[in-house]
Write a protein that holds these residues in place. Structure first.
Motif, PDB file in Angstrom:
ATOM      1  N   GLU A  45       9.308 -31.013   4.846  1.00  0.00           N
ATOM      2  CA  GLU A  45       8.502 -30.412   3.783  1.00  0.00           C
ATOM      3  C   GLU A  45       8.969 -31.002   2.455  1.00  0.00           C
ATOM      4  OE1 GLU A  45       7.730 -26.241   4.356  1.00  0.00           O
ATOM      5  OE2 GLU A  45       7.758 -25.935   2.195  1.00  0.00           O
ATOM      6  N   ARG A  46       8.196 -31.935   1.896  1.00  0.00           N
ATOM      7  CA  ARG A  46       8.583 -32.626   0.667  1.00  0.00           C
ATOM      8  C   ARG A  46       7.548 -32.380  -0.424  1.00  0.00           C
ATOM      9  NH1 ARG A  46      12.552 -36.469   1.298  1.00  0.00           N
ATOM     10  NH2 ARG A  46      12.817 -36.027  -0.920  1.00  0.00           N
ATOM     11  N   CYS A  47       7.964 -32.537  -1.681  1.00  0.00           N
ATOM     12  CA  CYS A  47       7.088 -32.208  -2.798  1.00  0.00           C
ATOM     13  C   CYS A  47       7.325 -33.115  -4.000  1.00  0.00           C
ATOM     14  CB  CYS A  47       7.282 -30.755  -3.204  1.00  0.00           C
ATOM     15  SG  CYS A  47       8.975 -30.353  -3.675  1.00  0.00           S
ATOM     16  N   THR A  48       6.356 -33.111  -4.902  1.00  0.00           N
ATOM     17  CA  THR A  48       6.424 -33.824  -6.167  1.00  0.00           C
ATOM     18  C   THR A  48       5.910 -32.898  -7.253  1.00  0.00           C
ATOM     19  OG1 THR A  48       6.041 -35.957  -5.110  1.00  0.00           O
ATOM     20  CG2 THR A  48       5.552 -35.817  -7.462  1.00  0.00           C
ATOM     21  N   LEU A  55       2.591 -30.959  -5.796  1.00  0.00           N
ATOM     22  CA  LEU A  55       1.994 -31.536  -4.595  1.00  0.00           C
ATOM     23  C   LEU A  55       3.007 -31.403  -3.466  1.00  0.00           C
ATOM     24  CD1 LEU A  55      -0.314 -33.247  -3.319  1.00  0.00           C
ATOM     25  CD2 LEU A  55       0.978 -35.279  -4.060  1.00  0.00           C
ATOM     26  N   VAL A  56       2.588 -30.837  -2.329  1.00  0.00           N
ATOM     27  CA  VAL A  56       3.483 -30.618  -1.188  1.00  0.00           C
ATOM     28  C   VAL A  56       2.879 -31.247   0.059  1.00  0.00           C
ATOM     29  CG1 VAL A  56       4.516 -28.878   0.340  1.00  0.00           C
ATOM     30  CG2 VAL A  56       4.400 -28.456  -2.107  1.00  0.00           C
ATOM     31  N   HIS A  57       3.745 -31.858   0.856  1.00  0.00           N
ATOM     32  CA  HIS A  57       3.341 -32.429   2.148  1.00  0.00           C
ATOM     33  C   HIS A  57       4.266 -31.828   3.203  1.00  0.00           C
ATOM     34  CE1 HIS A  57       1.917 -35.273   5.072  1.00  0.00           C
ATOM     35  NE2 HIS A  57       3.141 -35.723   5.276  1.00  0.00           N
ATOM     36  N   ASP A  72      -0.928 -27.250  -5.738  1.00  0.00           N
ATOM     37  CA  ASP A  72      -0.869 -25.983  -6.466  1.00  0.00           C
ATOM     38  C   ASP A  72      -1.023 -26.329  -7.945  1.00  0.00           C
ATOM     39  OD1 ASP A  72      -0.366 -23.411  -7.332  1.00  0.00           O
ATOM     40  OD2 ASP A  72       1.737 -23.400  -6.722  1.00  0.00           O
ATOM     41  N   LYS A  73      -2.195 -26.080  -8.519  1.00  0.00           N
ATOM     42  CA  LYS A  73      -2.491 -26.465  -9.904  1.00  0.00           C
ATOM     43  C   LYS A  73      -2.075 -25.355 -10.856  1.00  0.00           C
ATOM     44  CE  LYS A  73      -6.127 -28.505 -12.752  1.00  0.00           C
ATOM     45  NZ  LYS A  73      -5.179 -29.317 -13.487  1.00  0.00           N
ATOM     46  N   THR A  74      -1.157 -25.672 -11.753  1.00  0.00           N
ATOM     47  CA  THR A  74      -0.591 -24.664 -12.650  1.00  0.00           C
ATOM     48  C   THR A  74      -1.073 -24.773 -14.084  1.00  0.00           C
ATOM     49  OG1 THR A  74       1.329 -26.077 -13.036  1.00  0.00           O
ATOM     50  CG2 THR A  74       1.507 -24.434 -11.265  1.00  0.00           C
ATOM     51  N   GLY A  75      -1.813 -25.812 -14.439  1.00  0.00           N
ATOM     52  CA  GLY A  75      -2.273 -25.968 -15.821  1.00  0.00           C
ATOM     53  C   GLY A  75      -3.358 -27.010 -15.920  1.00  0.00           C
ATOM     54  N   THR A 121       3.799 -39.336   3.947  1.00  0.00           N
ATOM     55  CA  THR A 121       3.780 -38.874   2.566  1.00  0.00           C
ATOM     56  C   THR A 121       2.477 -38.158   2.286  1.00  0.00           C
ATOM     57  OG1 THR A 121       2.853 -40.955   1.775  1.00  0.00           O
ATOM     58  CG2 THR A 121       5.242 -40.753   1.721  1.00  0.00           C
ATOM     59  N   GLY A 122       2.532 -37.169   1.401  1.00  0.00           N
ATOM     60  CA  GLY A 122       1.331 -36.477   0.941  1.00  0.00           C
ATOM     61  C   GLY A 122       0.735 -37.230  -0.230  1.00  0.00           C
ATOM     62  N   LEU A 123      -0.588 -37.232  -0.328  1.00  0.00           N
ATOM     63  CA  LEU A 123      -1.294 -37.968  -1.376  1.00  0.00           C
ATOM     64  C   LEU A 123      -2.248 -37.065  -2.136  1.00  0.00           C
ATOM     65  CD1 LEU A 123      -2.327 -41.056   0.789  1.00  0.00           C
ATOM     66  CD2 LEU A 123      -0.334 -40.875  -0.722  1.00  0.00           C
ATOM     67  N   LEU A 124      -2.404 -37.337  -3.431  1.00  0.00           N
ATOM     68  CA  LEU A 124      -3.401 -36.680  -4.270  1.00  0.00           C
ATOM     69  C   LEU A 124      -4.055 -37.754  -5.114  1.00  0.00           C
ATOM     70  CD1 LEU A 124      -3.332 -33.427  -6.195  1.00  0.00           C
ATOM     71  CD2 LEU A 124      -3.743 -35.503  -7.492  1.00  0.00           C
ATOM     72  N   ASP A 125      -5.380 -37.845  -5.037  1.00  0.00           N
ATOM     73  CA  ASP A 125      -6.164 -38.763  -5.864  1.00  0.00           C
ATOM     74  C   ASP A 125      -7.086 -37.964  -6.757  1.00  0.00           C
ATOM     75  OD1 ASP A 125      -5.283 -41.260  -5.100  1.00  0.00           O
ATOM     76  OD2 ASP A 125      -6.823 -41.537  -3.573  1.00  0.00           O
TER      77      ASP A 125
END
Length: 138
Positions: A45-48, A55-57, A72-75, A121-125
């Motif tokens: 369980e890794r995150c950025t 962002l968590v994968h 998880d969008k905080t702002g 790895t987890g990805l977000l585009d």
């Protein structure tokens, strides 16, 4: 008719993979250490940490046929994102979703075979860029 349409949409979403929108309190993504670990501290369980969220994968020993990427969008303002992951030289993405501050988007995929200990790895585009987590592994 509305119930039949809702049931059909729910069944379609389940067949395509799970998508979840919720408040951040329901998300395990709220914490990410400076070295890319969630509160569990497990390498599966890794995150950025991003300027507007986390962002968590994740892979799960209890459910070894599933793989998750969560944002998880905080702002910030509402954006359209797609989530994905890399595994064994391949990349998989979801479709795009709109997400606002205070919401969480999670996408999960079903995998077969012994992928659990392979690095992924987890990805977000989104229109402004691309982010990824550190590698999740055993």
């Amino acid at each position: 008719m509305r119930n039949k349409t809702s049931a059909l949409l729910l069944a379609s979403a389940m067949a395509a993979g799970s998508v979840l929108l919720s408040a951040p309190a329901a998300s395990a993504a709220a914490y990410c250490s400076s070295d890319g670990y969630t509160v569990t501290g497990l390498p599966i369980e890794r995150c950025t940490t991003l300027s507007n969220g986390v962002l968590v994968h994740k892979k799960d020993y209890n459910n070894p046929t599933r793989i998750w990427t969560t944002y998880d969008k905080t702002g910030g303002s509402t954006v359209s994102v797609r989530l994905g992951y890399t595994l064994s030289g391949g990349t998989t993405y979801s479709g795009y979703f709109s997400i606002s501050s205070g919401q969480t988007v999670q996408r999960s995929w079903s995998r077969s075979g012994a992928f659990m200990c392979y690095s992924s790895t987890g990805l977000l585009d989104y229109s402004g860029g691309h982010f990824q987590t550190p590698a999740a592994h055993c």
